[in-house]
Design an enzyme around this catalytic site. Structure first.
Site, PDB file in Angstrom:
ATOM      1  CG  HIS A 147      -2.014  -0.967   1.110  1.00 33.57           C
ATOM      2  ND1 HIS A 147      -1.409  -2.712   1.565  1.00 33.57           N
ATOM      3  CD2 HIS A 147      -2.515  -1.453   0.730  1.00 33.57           C
ATOM      4  CE1 HIS A 147      -2.690  -3.544   1.453  1.00 33.57           C
ATOM      5  NE2 HIS A 147      -3.730  -3.019   1.210  1.00 33.57           N
ATOM      6  CG  HIS A 158      -5.412   2.008  -0.797  1.00 29.88           C
ATOM      7  ND1 HIS A 158      -6.250   2.469   0.153  1.00 29.88           N
ATOM      8  CD2 HIS A 158      -5.782   0.523  -0.709  1.00 29.88           C
ATOM      9  CE1 HIS A 158      -6.369   1.376   1.182  1.00 29.88           C
ATOM     10  NE2 HIS A 158      -5.678   0.623   0.119  1.00 29.88           N
ATOM     11  CD  GLU A 213     -19.603  -3.336  25.200  1.00 31.44           C
ATOM     12  OE1 GLU A 213     -19.917  -3.114  24.441  1.00 31.44           O
ATOM     13  OE2 GLU A 213     -21.137  -3.183  25.974  1.00 31.44           O
ATOM     14  CG  HIS A 247     -28.494  -9.515  28.398  1.00 29.10           C
ATOM     15  ND1 HIS A 247     -29.267  -8.956  26.827  1.00 29.10           N
ATOM     16  CD2 HIS A 247     -27.762  -8.561  29.092  1.00 29.10           C
ATOM     17  CE1 HIS A 247     -28.307  -7.557  27.650  1.00 29.10           C
ATOM     18  NE2 HIS A 247     -28.562  -7.328  28.300  1.00 29.10           N
TER      19      HIS A 247
END
Lengths: 669, 669
Positions: free
Chosen positions: B28, B259, B407, B469
């Site tokens: 890249h 890119h 999280e 959950h």
């Protein structure tokens, strides 16, 4: 009798919620009590819905993204007259078997549009619903598609990354019919929101191109006026509602404990006194209930008008609309796949399965206008755009959504689109990034939505990009997910067959796993019988006696097994090759078929460029395995296969050594 | 000879990058060519580092979050004199075994601070590093801890949700020593950034409380001045660098192909001509190389001064600092665990393992000041804060980071903290949300960082919150991850033992899985021998003859197996119970120990409130299993155990039926 006020209507939500939560001994009162006026404004004055026909295709969609506040939704559904949510159901809140589960569980016939709970999923679903609506409106016209998507949103949804992805893309796509109600109660589970956030949330939405309207969330008139403003603006709108968590419960309102602290009978009494609500447990006086039921009926005229307009559509368009709603593909779709499979079988050549999938989807798209493709900034290497136009703010008729590098949002958008119905969505990215998308895939499996999650670059075949981009454990991690079919086809013919089975599913999502690197084809037949349908099948039989070796392989390693068999047969060892593109389907077959495929004699060897975890169910503990034992490495793909010992020679050698150490022709362990 | 200019230095990066990428046939080029001047400004004028001692604890940290641009980093490390990245390594870019892998792979001795590639991870690591720095500075003083964290950031990192989480929390925590360089090149893999984003990225950072400085990314003076401004501001800073992707390659600069389109020899020639760079392949003229090496040496004085200051610290503090850097716990730490285990063994009572873990960590925190706890807005139900103060902008001495409902960021922060060294981090949330964190956990495993990922609420024992959950597949999905220990202890004694083994790890992360609901203890001994150390062990032997039944169980189901054994023994069936808190450790034992534990006679039954997937490695295909077969449900936990048939009766019944259908005393399959 005093006239019923919006305050009475809101308080009816409050008392139903606390009565149910206290009875269940647990639940989250913060949301239903804090958002009661917001919900009242929406449901009694603006929402386009019909509780008598919860599946009305042109209904407004409501998503409770803060799903822990489920009693808000159940109270609304009960009060407005959804039959599945009767008072007995409300009373059984959180009991086993109740429609009123701890968190809302997808059941559109009950008015529950999606399962929510894990934060941020709901608003991302809502973005997908709004995309589906905009696309279908462009396709079928405003007469039959012209509805809005609303979401109830808590602070947690806006802290989760997926929520931020949703805000960014919804603003970018100009989803003007999307409206969020932010429950700005300044409290999260840990306490004050000051513990974990200090940005101006309204400004954050403005930066993303949203209209933001700031209101007192307990003022029904103000919320209602804000909804009207939302309707008039071409941007998505966020109505920032300043609220008091658990408002109405003297002991808990505005407090950290308002979120979900346990309620006691004293709280019920104190709340009733504070609200001036003289009625008993679960008792909604008839005038207030009538007020709510009237709200549930005020869309009736619109509902009738919509049916008239649908009936006025040209027949072909009406049929197409119904097909989309029912998830029916056009009659010829299987022919398209069979034609492709027979073409490929007739012209064997090494191809990469992701390229094959791109071709299959491209051909299907020409006959199946419901197919929508989403991709996370990997258009070129995943090859699923082809002739499709981009879905944009100015061209919602486009069928390819550039989601940006937002895999998690993309997965949840696909869920929202599938739950919306009318479109048949698939998402595309690299398999290594399925981990980013996994929480959304779990929700698809839990809801039983027939979404398709397409992944390329499925193994060390990725090569020089290295171990970050090389799945080794991910196949197993996906196979363990309940109610998820995981397909890993070996060549072009199997690609077509896998897509056929995946597209037939109505209550199960599919994960489609494809290789980047070209591999030799293994199937000389194609277009006649779909052999993938039973999950695994005998690709090459053992010859010259009872089976001594059975090679079980998937995807880009099947051709290695075929080559190894040739060597073993040449050495006089009767060897079969089983292709196993979908374990879950194979597990559903009867024992006779499974025995027939796996064989009952000789030794077994699994071949897959992934970890052994999970394979013992087919191999037994004594079976062999040629695959990975840890993470990959950066290097040319062919060298990696050699380096990690996933070769024809390794298979042959393992067969010889297993045969030497086992008593041949014994039932495999 | 003309004097060496910053432009020459930057062009040295360019040519090294394109030479290596062309030779590798892929890579890249967009990042190294687009960010060459930015890197030159940072490394030659501001960065505090010493290539002769890459592990200098007070070095500035640099994270290449856009990891695909790895040649930028390798060029910098080579040019500034890191010995592990010599010219041969650069020439072997992307070859198997090279230190210059496709994406940077964690190797601090080579100057590679973290593995990057999956977008967004790096900037989240950087937030963790900045937290570690701020905390250690508060603890040890600016004399020995006073460094900065820089990250190179692409558009993808800012689209990923984890990146947005990082921006929010870094601004909230006021991490003033954190600086991002945004490579604003208006191009992603799909083409123009307009395809997928329209928000003003600078404003988005401002909303989150960052200083934003907008510069021409190809103006070394401007970038350098911006870095100085960043140093002077108490907020984290984002330097928005307007750049041209692949700048210098005539055919590709400013284009989508910049890119990562393949480079050819003609491109190398055309670039050299455009840059006015007359030197051959991989040839850096000595004056320019000397300029870079001088940059690598300009921190030498500071480096010496730092050692002087360290030597001047009080002995105890200096020892504590070194302990932290080396990841050494205080001598008494194992006594703390043993004391707890023996206390618990002496006072058997039903406890939830997450509560036990909270107690263990609380006790350890009093003796081990390096321990830092992060939690995603679940302080109360996960119980790991106790006496710890919150880490905040005004109190960086705090040891408990309220991460908010983020999280994914939390997991990556823990990785950044562990890679930083000096702190011993653990994260805490519910197991169902480990899916949100999983991509970061994979990076920990790949890097071999000894991070600890703690999860509560590990099964249907969650109860009424329902299937969203309730993990059922997640244990298996974590067990399949290479280089990750997954612990699921049965009671307080095993909790202490699991923590002991986890804290001993130096190159392997650990996943700690705990139950919400109280369960009866199973261990009467504690504090003498750590029985978890070998992964699985014989908890209860078979009595009265050779083993007929072996029950293998983990966590909150071990007590069910113990009760079932009692019934089976009473019926005259010799039954053993094996507790298996950590499969990975057990798999490392020799065959003799494994046989001794698993037994070689009779039938085996696995008992775990999760799916069977993976268990066949111990059970064989004919073994029994008492566990889940799909997702959970919303209801009281005890009813769910009954409903899903995870009971003592079910175990006993399955034992009887397996014994009836098998020839007893045969080697299990």
């Amino acid at each position: 009798m005093a006239p019923v006020t919006p305050g009475h209507l809101a308080d009816a939500i409050r008392v139903l919620a606390i009565d149910a939560i206290e009875r269940a001994t647990e639940g989250h009162q913060g949301v239903p009590l804090g958002m009661a006026e917001i919900a009242t404004a929406l449901y009694t004055r603006h929402l386009r819905f019909n509780p008598q026909d919860p599946l009305w295709p042109d209904r407004d969609r409501v998503v409770l993204s803060n799903g822990h506040g489920s009693m808000l939704l159940y109270a609304l559904l009960h009060l407005t007259g959804y039959q599945k949510i009767d008072l007995e159901q409300v009373k059984s809140f959180r009991e086993l078997g109740s429609h009123c589960a701890g968190h809302p569980e997808y059941d559109p016939a009950a008015g529950i549009e999606v399962t929510t709970g894990p934060l941020g999923q709901g608003i991302a679903n809502a973005v997908g619903m709004a995309v589906a609506e905009a696309h279908l409106r462009a396709r079928f016209g405003e007469g039959v598609v012209n509805h809005r998507t609303y979401a109830f949103v808590g602070d947690g949804c806006l802290q989760e990354g997926i929520g931020q992805e949703a805000i960014q893309l919804a603003g970018h796509l100009g989803l003007g019919k999307l409206t969020f109600f932010w429950d700005d109660n300044q409290i999260t589970d840990d306490g004050s929101t000051e513990l974990s956030i200090s940005e101006n949330v309204a400004d954050r939405f403005r930066v993303a191109g949203w209209q933001v309207i700031e209101v007192d969330g307990h003022d029904v008139e103000a919320v209602s006026a804000a909804i009207t403003l939302a309707h008039r603006d071409p941007r998505p709108s966020m109505i920032a509602c300043k609220t008091v968590i658990a408002k109405g419960i003297p002991r808990l309102q505005g407090q950290r404990g308002g979120h979900s602290a346990r309620l006691f009978p004293e709280d019920l009494a104190a709340t009733r006194q504070a609200l001036g609500w003289p009625h008993g447990g679960f008792d909604i006086p008839s005038d207030i209930l009538a007020g709510w039921r009237a709200a549930g009926e005020h869309g009736a005229q619109d509902y009738v008008g919509w049916h008239t307009r649908l009936a006025a559509l040209p027949a072909a368009q009406a049929a197409a609309f119904r097909d989309g709603q029912d998830g029916r593909l056009p009659e010829c779709w299987q022919d398209v796949l069979a034609d492709y499979a027979s073409e490929m079988a007739a012209n064997p050549q090494p191809l990469s399965t992701i390229q094959c999938s791109g071709e299959v989807i491209s051909r299907l798209c020409t006959v199946a206008p419901d197919l929508l493709v989403t991709c996370a900034d990997l258009e070129a290497p995943t090859n699923h755009k082809r002739q499709l136009a981009a879905f944009t703010a100015t061209n919602p008729a486009g069928r390819y959504v550039h989601c940006g590098v937002r895999e998690h949002l993309m997965g949840a958008m696909v869920n929202g689109m599938a739950a919306h119905r009318g479109v048949n969505p698939l998402s595309v990215t690299y398999l290594a990034f399925s981990d980013y998308q996994r929480p959304a895939m779990r929700m698809a499996a839990l809801m039983g939505l027939p979404a398709k999650f397409v992944f390329s670059h499925d193994s060390i075949g990725v090569g020089k990009n290295g171990p970050t981009h090389q799945p080794v454990e991910i196949l197993a991690a996906l196979r363990v997910m309940p109610n998820m079919l995981v397909f890993r086809p070996a060549d072009a013919v199997e690609v077509a067959e896998c897509w056929e089975v995946a597209l037939e599913q109505t209550r199960t999502p599919s994960t489609m796993v494809f290789a980047k690197q070209p591999v030799p084809p293994v199937r000389g037949d194609g277009g006649v019988e779909n052999r993938v349908r039973r999950g695994a099948y005998l690709l090459k039989p053992a010859e010259g006696g009872p089976r001594q070796v059975t090679l079980l392989a998937t995807g880009s390693e099947v051709h290695l097994a075929v080559a190894a068999r040739q060597q073993l047969q040449a050495a006089g060892i009767a060897t079969a090759v089983v292709s196993m593109p979908c374990w879950e389907l194979f597990d559903q077959q009867d024992a006779a078929y499974r025995d027939e495929v796996l064989g009952t004699t000789g030794v077994r060897i699994g071949v897959e460029a992934a970890l052994r975890f999970g394979w013992d169910a087919y191999l037994g503990r004594q079976g062999g395995f040629v695959g990975m034992t840890g993470f990959g490495a950066s290097g040319p793909a062919d060298q990696l296969y050699q380096h990690f010992g996933i070769t024809v020679e390794a298979i042959v050698q393992q067969a010889h050594s297993l045969l030497a150490s086992s008593s041949c022709c014994k039932e495999p362990a």
